[in-house]
Design an enzyme around this catalytic site. Structure first.
Site, PDB file in Angstrom:
ATOM      1  N   SER A 195      -4.759   4.998   5.423  1.00  8.98           N
ATOM      2  CA  SER A 195      -3.674   4.135   5.864  1.00  8.98           C
ATOM      3  C   SER A 195      -3.693   4.065   7.381  1.00  8.98           C
ATOM      4  O   SER A 195      -4.156   4.987   8.059  1.00  8.98           O
ATOM      5  CB  SER A 195      -2.333   4.714   5.395  1.00  8.98           C
TER       6      SER A 195
ATOM      7  N   CYS B 100       1.455  -8.096   5.325  1.00 10.49           N
ATOM      8  CA  CYS B 100       1.102  -6.692   5.154  1.00 10.49           C
ATOM      9  C   CYS B 100      -0.327  -6.481   4.646  1.00 10.49           C
ATOM     10  O   CYS B 100      -0.881  -7.301   3.920  1.00 10.49           O
ATOM     11  CB  CYS B 100       2.087  -6.032   4.192  1.00 10.49           C
ATOM     12  N   ASP B 101      -0.898  -5.372   5.091  1.00 11.21           N
ATOM     13  CA  ASP B 101      -2.077  -4.744   4.517  1.00 11.21           C
ATOM     14  C   ASP B 101      -3.203  -5.720   4.186  1.00 11.21           C
ATOM     15  O   ASP B 101      -3.702  -6.399   5.058  1.00 11.21           O
ATOM     16  CB  ASP B 101      -1.643  -3.902   3.308  1.00 11.21           C
ATOM     17  N   LYS B 102      -3.603  -5.824   2.913  1.00 11.54           N
ATOM     18  CA  LYS B 102      -4.781  -6.615   2.555  1.00 11.54           C
ATOM     19  C   LYS B 102      -4.503  -8.109   2.519  1.00 11.54           C
ATOM     20  O   LYS B 102      -5.425  -8.914   2.369  1.00 11.54           O
ATOM     21  CB  LYS B 102      -5.312  -6.184   1.177  1.00 11.54           C
TER      22      LYS B 102
ATOM     23  N   ASP C 223       0.818  -1.213   0.000  1.00 10.97           N
ATOM     24  CA  ASP C 223       0.000   0.000   0.000  1.00 10.97           C
ATOM     25  C   ASP C 223       0.851   1.261   0.000  1.00 10.97           C
ATOM     26  O   ASP C 223       0.451   2.287  -0.559  1.00 10.97           O
ATOM     27  CB  ASP C 223      -0.935   0.010   1.211  1.00 10.97           C
TER      28      ASP C 223
ATOM     29  N   CYS D  30       5.631  -2.319   8.307  1.00  8.66           N
ATOM     30  CA  CYS D  30       6.009  -0.999   8.816  1.00  8.66           C
ATOM     31  C   CYS D  30       5.774  -0.905  10.320  1.00  8.66           C
ATOM     32  O   CYS D  30       4.765  -1.374  10.838  1.00  8.66           O
ATOM     33  CB  CYS D  30       5.262   0.089   8.063  1.00  8.66           C
TER      34      CYS D  30
ATOM     35  N   GLU E 294      -6.686   4.580  -0.188  1.00  7.96           N
ATOM     36  CA  GLU E 294      -6.252   5.166   1.079  1.00  7.96           C
ATOM     37  C   GLU E 294      -5.838   6.616   0.850  1.00  7.96           C
ATOM     38  O   GLU E 294      -5.225   6.947  -0.159  1.00  7.96           O
ATOM     39  CB  GLU E 294      -5.079   4.375   1.663  1.00  7.96           C
TER      40      GLU E 294
END
EC number: 4.2.1.9
Length: 560
Positions: free
Chosen positions: A472, A119-121, A78, A192, A446
């Site tokens: 985000s 991560c993320d999705k 992302d 992150c 985002e």
């Protein structure tokens, strides 16, 4: 075993012949077949090393008496997709990942599953797909990256880099200072380092009991993380034939409740609301925004992590006791934690957290010294969001918890970025970014770039933002997202005009535009929501099938 459907009986001789071509022998057909869903991809910092974790998992499965079969999913970073048309593909990738897990596992009738996301999705996508398959499943993520540090020791992270762009645009940073931040913000592999979406979801997997203790906070690329991968792989073999550990028996209503408790206690990313709505549907225990708001009202906010508190990162929370310590403290408020929920280790949540201790009461605070008596996320309702909107209260400055501003409207994120950079946004404005919802974007981009610009340009305590898009996990400030209904489906956010007075009231859980109903009705006459052609057959299909954020942005399974 489920895999007997592809390996037992004379009629499966052709199947066994194909399996022998991959290296299997007679003895292997008596063992459980274990799928490994790996999300290794070179371009994502939290995923480039997962190929090695997949190799470790395969070795451990073989040693434990199973037969591993590794396959890969796609992944989208992302941060790299941020601020351009690539972000339109991020949320849709969740559905592709879920579909791919279901496809591979069911096509080959594998007995159990190890998921290696980060991560993320990718985390929610794997959870959604694994819940459809419903075999014994263990999650083990790639782990968070270390925090970065400037030359003077100041801790920084990716959010620092995004906000630095706004400061550089204002002349508050030199090119050399920006370059130092760029080079130091992400110092290692891993997700992150703050309580952004990736780490929020990995923490929630641990709280749900589908991952082992430490999954959310043990740093990436450490011996401790490697040991976690080994234990997860062995556990998958141990439970492969035990129906008690089918994923829907673990990720049930109580587990989903516990995930939201930790989310509120730690002030997780607002994206977690979107994903948990979708995950709960696949689990057969659907949550609503009203349910989430009810949980938020009963859970104290006891841990602040970047971006809400810039000096604290996941490694600090791990040293302070991690998710077990957060759960144990939250459980002191009777009934907050469902302690009888079974976890993938065979322990209940209560047993898992019984001996947990908080090593630093400033990082994981006691209830008596909580940041807030209610959770770090809130659901807002009002005439601007009849079906709900979401705000990360953990990241809002006290002076902005109730704010009224004059609307300045942008019909896309790109328009908003240009307007902010061009000086159109002034103190007292309430920025409206619309037609960025799941259907309208499409893809529900985002808004980290515009929110970071607002903060970096020193407008964080005088400007608020509302959108039918999302944020985000690195976003902070008075930023309200997930507005439902979205503009593309005729939501009131599409009727707002420049100068309208918009109010956010966190304590009242309200989001309103000060326009009489009669005037809104007049504006609706002849109103036609804007339609964008995304220029992609996949995004056209997505826009046709996707529901709004209040429904988790899941795809409709009918009306094809």
């Amino acid at each position: 075993m489920r895999s007997d459907r592809i390996k037992k009986g004379f009629e499966r001789a052709p199947h066994r012949s194909l399996l022998r071509a991959t290296g299997l022998n007679d003895g292997d057909f008596e063992k459980p077949f274990i799928g490994i869903a790996n999300s290794h991809i070179d371009i994502i910092p939290g995923h480039y090393y997962l190929q090695e974790y997949g190799r470790i998992a395969k070795d451990e499965i073989r040693k434990a008496g199973g037969v591993p079969f590794e396959f890969n999913t796609i992944g989208v970073d992302d941060g790299i997709a941020m601020g351009h048309e690539g972000m339109k593909y991020s949320l849709p990738s969740r559905e592709l990942i879920a579909d791919s897990i279901e496809t591979v596992m069911n096509a080959h009738q594998l007995d159990a599953l190890v998921c290696i996301p980060n991560c993320d999705k990718i985390v929610p996508g794997m959870l959604m797909g694994a819940l459809r398959v419903n075999v014994p499943t263990v999650f083990v993520s790639g782990g968070p990256m270390k925090a970065g540090h400037l030359h003077d020791g100041t801790p920084i992270d990716l959010n620092t880099a995004f906000e630095a762009v706004g400061k550089r645009a204002q002349g508050q940073l030199t090119d050399a200072e920006l370059y130092e931040i760029e080079c130091q913000a992400c110092p290692s592999g891993g997700s992150c380092s703050g309580m952004f979406t990736a780490n929020s979801m990995n923490v929630l997997c641990e709280a749900m009991g589908v991952a082992l203790p430490g999954n959310g906070t043990v740093l990436a690329l450490t011996p401790e993380r490697e040991a976690l991968v080994r234990r997860a792989a062995r556990r998958a073999v141990e439970i492969a034939a035990d129906e008690r550990f089918k994923l829907r028996n673990i990720a049930n209503r109580d587990a989903i409740h516990n995930a939201m408790v930790v989310d509120m206690a730690m002030g997780g990313s607002s994206n977690t609301v979107l994903h948990m709505l979708a995950i709960s549907r696949e689990a057969g225990a659907p949550l609503s925004l009203r349910d989430i708001e009810e949980i938020a009202g009963k859970v104290a906010h006891i841990a602040k992590i970047a971006p809400s508190l810039a000096t604290v990162h996941m490694e600090d929370i791990h040293r302070a006791g991690g998710v077990p310590a957060v759960l144990r403290e939250a459980a002191r408020r009777g009934g907050s934690v469902r302690e009888g929920a079974l976890t993938v280790t065979g322990e209940t949540v209560g047993e898992r957290i019984r001996d947990a201790r908080t090593a630093d009461p400033e990082l994981i605070r006691p209830l008596e010294n909580a940041y807030s008596p209610v959770g770090g996320l809130a659901v807002l309702f009002g005439n601007l969001a009849a079906e709900g909107a979401v705000v990360k209260t953990a990241g809002i400055q006290p002076s902005m918890r109730r704010f009224t501003g004059a609307a300045i409207c942008f019909d896309s994120q790109d328009e908003a970025i240009a307007g902010i950079m061009g000086g159109k946004v002034k103190p007292g404005h309430f920025v409206v970014i619309r037609y960025e919802g799941p259907k309208g974007g499409p893809g529900m981009q985002e808004m980290l770039s515009p929110t970071s610009l607002i903060m970096g340009m020193g407008l964080g305590e005088s400007v608020a933002l509302v959108t039918d898009g999302r944020f985000s996990g690195a976003t902070r400030g008075a930023c309200v997202g997930h507005v439902s209904p979205e503009a593309a489906e005729g939501g009131v956010i599409g009727l707002v005009q420049d100068g309208d007075r918009i109010t956010i009231d966190v304590e009242a859980r309200a989001l309103t535009v000060d326009v009489p109903d009669a005037e809104l009705a007049r504006r609706r006459e002849g109103f036609r929501p804007k339609r964008r052609d995304p220029g992609s057959s996949w995004l056209r299909r997505y826009a046709h099938l996707v529901t709004n954020a209040a429904n988790g942005a899941v795809l409709r399974s009918t009306d094809l």
